[in-house]
Design a protein around this motif. Structure first.
Motif, PDB file in Angstrom:
ATOM      1  N   VAL A 163       0.834  -1.203   0.000  1.00  0.00           N
ATOM      2  CA  VAL A 163       0.000   0.000   0.000  1.00  0.00           C
ATOM      3  C   VAL A 163       0.868   1.252   0.000  1.00  0.00           C
ATOM      4  O   VAL A 163       0.527   2.269  -0.627  1.00  0.00           O
ATOM      5  N   ASP A 164       2.036   1.205   0.677  1.00  0.00           N
ATOM      6  CA  ASP A 164       2.923   2.371   0.705  1.00  0.00           C
ATOM      7  C   ASP A 164       3.603   2.582  -0.643  1.00  0.00           C
ATOM      8  O   ASP A 164       3.761   3.727  -1.104  1.00  0.00           O
ATOM      9  N   VAL A 165       4.028   1.482  -1.273  1.00  0.00           N
ATOM     10  CA  VAL A 165       4.649   1.590  -2.598  1.00  0.00           C
ATOM     11  C   VAL A 165       3.626   2.104  -3.613  1.00  0.00           C
ATOM     12  O   VAL A 165       3.941   2.943  -4.467  1.00  0.00           O
ATOM     13  N   ALA A 166       2.401   1.616  -3.511  1.00  0.00           N
ATOM     14  CA  ALA A 166       1.339   2.084  -4.407  1.00  0.00           C
ATOM     15  C   ALA A 166       1.155   3.590  -4.270  1.00  0.00           C
ATOM     16  O   ALA A 166       1.077   4.321  -5.270  1.00  0.00           O
ATOM     17  N   GLU A 167       1.087   4.083  -3.046  1.00  0.00           N
ATOM     18  CA  GLU A 167       0.920   5.514  -2.799  1.00  0.00           C
ATOM     19  C   GLU A 167       2.097   6.306  -3.360  1.00  0.00           C
ATOM     20  O   GLU A 167       1.921   7.383  -3.938  1.00  0.00           O
ATOM     21  N   GLU A 168       3.303   5.766  -3.188  1.00  0.00           N
ATOM     22  CA  GLU A 168       4.498   6.479  -3.636  1.00  0.00           C
ATOM     23  C   GLU A 168       4.457   6.757  -5.127  1.00  0.00           C
ATOM     24  O   GLU A 168       4.896   7.813  -5.591  1.00  0.00           O
ATOM     25  N   TYR A 169       3.898   5.825  -5.903  1.00  0.00           N
ATOM     26  CA  TYR A 169       3.867   5.982  -7.356  1.00  0.00           C
ATOM     27  C   TYR A 169       2.519   6.477  -7.867  1.00  0.00           C
ATOM     28  O   TYR A 169       2.204   6.347  -9.046  1.00  0.00           O
ATOM     29  N   GLY A 170       1.736   7.061  -6.967  1.00  0.00           N
ATOM     30  CA  GLY A 170       0.529   7.768  -7.386  1.00  0.00           C
ATOM     31  C   GLY A 170      -0.721   6.930  -7.494  1.00  0.00           C
ATOM     32  O   GLY A 170      -1.716   7.379  -8.066  1.00  0.00           O
ATOM     33  N   TYR A 171      -0.719   5.709  -6.935  1.00  0.00           N
ATOM     34  CA  TYR A 171      -1.890   4.842  -6.984  1.00  0.00           C
ATOM     35  C   TYR A 171      -2.555   4.847  -5.606  1.00  0.00           C
ATOM     36  O   TYR A 171      -2.074   4.224  -4.664  1.00  0.00           O
ATOM     37  N   HIS A 172      -3.649   5.576  -5.493  1.00  0.00           N
ATOM     38  CA  HIS A 172      -4.338   5.693  -4.204  1.00  0.00           C
ATOM     39  C   HIS A 172      -5.275   4.514  -3.950  1.00  0.00           C
ATOM     40  O   HIS A 172      -5.777   4.347  -2.855  1.00  0.00           O
ATOM     41  N   SER A 173      -5.487   3.710  -4.987  1.00  0.00           N
ATOM     42  CA  SER A 173      -6.293   2.492  -4.853  1.00  0.00           C
ATOM     43  C   SER A 173      -5.376   1.275  -4.989  1.00  0.00           C
ATOM     44  O   SER A 173      -4.736   1.098  -6.038  1.00  0.00           O
ATOM     45  N   PRO A 174      -5.268   0.427  -3.954  1.00  0.00           N
ATOM     46  CA  PRO A 174      -4.460  -0.797  -4.078  1.00  0.00           C
ATOM     47  C   PRO A 174      -4.901  -1.675  -5.235  1.00  0.00           C
ATOM     48  O   PRO A 174      -4.071  -2.342  -5.869  1.00  0.00           O
ATOM     49  N   THR A 175      -6.203  -1.680  -5.517  1.00  0.00           N
ATOM     50  CA  THR A 175      -6.707  -2.491  -6.633  1.00  0.00           C
ATOM     51  C   THR A 175      -6.149  -1.993  -7.962  1.00  0.00           C
ATOM     52  O   THR A 175      -5.728  -2.780  -8.816  1.00  0.00           O
ATOM     53  N   ALA A 176      -6.134  -0.665  -8.140  1.00  0.00           N
ATOM     54  CA  ALA A 176      -5.606  -0.090  -9.382  1.00  0.00           C
ATOM     55  C   ALA A 176      -4.109  -0.376  -9.510  1.00  0.00           C
ATOM     56  O   ALA A 176      -3.609  -0.688 -10.598  1.00  0.00           O
ATOM     57  N   PHE A 177      -3.385  -0.278  -8.397  1.00  0.00           N
ATOM     58  CA  PHE A 177      -1.953  -0.569  -8.418  1.00  0.00           C
ATOM     59  C   PHE A 177      -1.708  -2.033  -8.757  1.00  0.00           C
ATOM     60  O   PHE A 177      -0.844  -2.364  -9.577  1.00  0.00           O
ATOM     61  N   ASN A 178      -2.469  -2.925  -8.150  1.00  0.00           N
ATOM     62  CA  ASN A 178      -2.325  -4.354  -8.416  1.00  0.00           C
ATOM     63  C   ASN A 178      -2.578  -4.663  -9.891  1.00  0.00           C
ATOM     64  O   ASN A 178      -1.842  -5.434 -10.521  1.00  0.00           O
TER      65      ASN A 178
END
Length: 281
Positions: free
Chosen positions: A74-89
């Protein structure tokens, strides 16, 4: 060479802001063109869209951050601009073929996409006739559609608009209003960074606008290329202009719309011109 150097400075800006929101307008300013023209140059030269490249670079760095470490997804997702874990995944799996959680285990293969840099290469001795014309402003009458700031989102919408106005008789109405230069049905891409982006299907006309919109194409100098064919032929011509002619031409993009001029209505043998606004370097 200065033109290529500006493109590479824009690439540096992307690398420096992969964990921030990347400002497409700033990329255009670095390259001395509109953000639309920058995206188009990039996609033709890199063989992928700008948004795809940025996504691949972000996911490359995200994989490194996750490998064998204690970083939370969740922290890595936020770092690269993905506020939704689902979208990052979803984005991560689309690039690497595995879920972010799997990368924490040793031995799981991931992909690495290195930063792009540009250079001039000589591809061949292909000839292409063109002319340079300086024209006063001219008025067009037509119909328009808004354009998205990520230009690849417009690729399917614009052809469907052409089909719509051809089918419902609007195109013939427009042709009946044509009374100015350039002769032909025009595709006018208004994509500077000072006004809302839109694409007009129009004709040069001094007639009453009636139910149509009007727009004044500003005075500019144009590099004009002739082409013919169907399907993707016009995109192939535009790609040649951007990747082979423009870098070594002594010109750079000017601040005016791109204009497509369709000289006939024969779908089996389209004749057209591509007008690129230019200024001397």
């Amino acid at each position: 060479m200065e033109w290529i150097e500006r493109l590479n400075k824009a690439m540096d800006y992307i690398e420096e802001h992969l964990t921030d929101e990347i400002d497409y307008g700033q990329l255009g300013r670095i390259a001395c063109c509109s953000s639309y023209h920058f995206q188009r140059m990039f996609s033709y030269m890199a063989g992928m869209t700008l948004s795809e490249y940025i996504r691949k670079r972000k996911m490359s760095l995200a994989a490194v951050d996750l490998q064998g470490g204690d970083a939370k997804i969740v922290d890595v997702a936020e770092e690269y601009g993905y506020h939704s874990p689902t979208a990052f995944n979803r984005a991560f799996q689309a690039i690497h073929g595995v879920a972010p959680s799997a990368v924490k285990n040793e031995g799981v293969p991931v992909k690495s996409f290195l930063p792009i840099s540009f250079k001039i290469t000589i591809k061949g001795a292909e000839e292409m006739d063109y002319r340079i014309e300086t024209r006063e402003a001219f008025r067009v009458v037509g119909v328009s559609m808004p354009m998205e700031k990520e230009i690849e989102k417009n690729f399917a919408v614009i052809p469907s608009k052409w089909q719509e106005i051809h089918t419902d008789g609007t195109l013939q109405e427009l042709i009946g209003r044509m009374d100015g230069e350039p002769k032909g049905v025009l595709g006018v891409c208004v994509c500077n960074d000072e006004e809302p982006w839109r694409y007009l299907i129009a004709v040069s006309s001094t007639a009453e606008q009636g139910k149509f919109e009007t727009y004044t194409v500003p005075a500019a100098t144009w590099a004009i290329f002739f082409g013919s064919g169907v399907g993707s032929s016009i995109q192939e011509l535009e790609q040649w202009i951007v990747t082979e002619w423009l870098p070594t031409s002594g010109y750079e993009y000017g601040n005016a719309p791109d204009v497509e001029v369709y000289l006939n209505d024969d779908p089996q043998n389209a004749q057209y011109e591509v007008w690129i606004p230019v200024t001397k370097k």
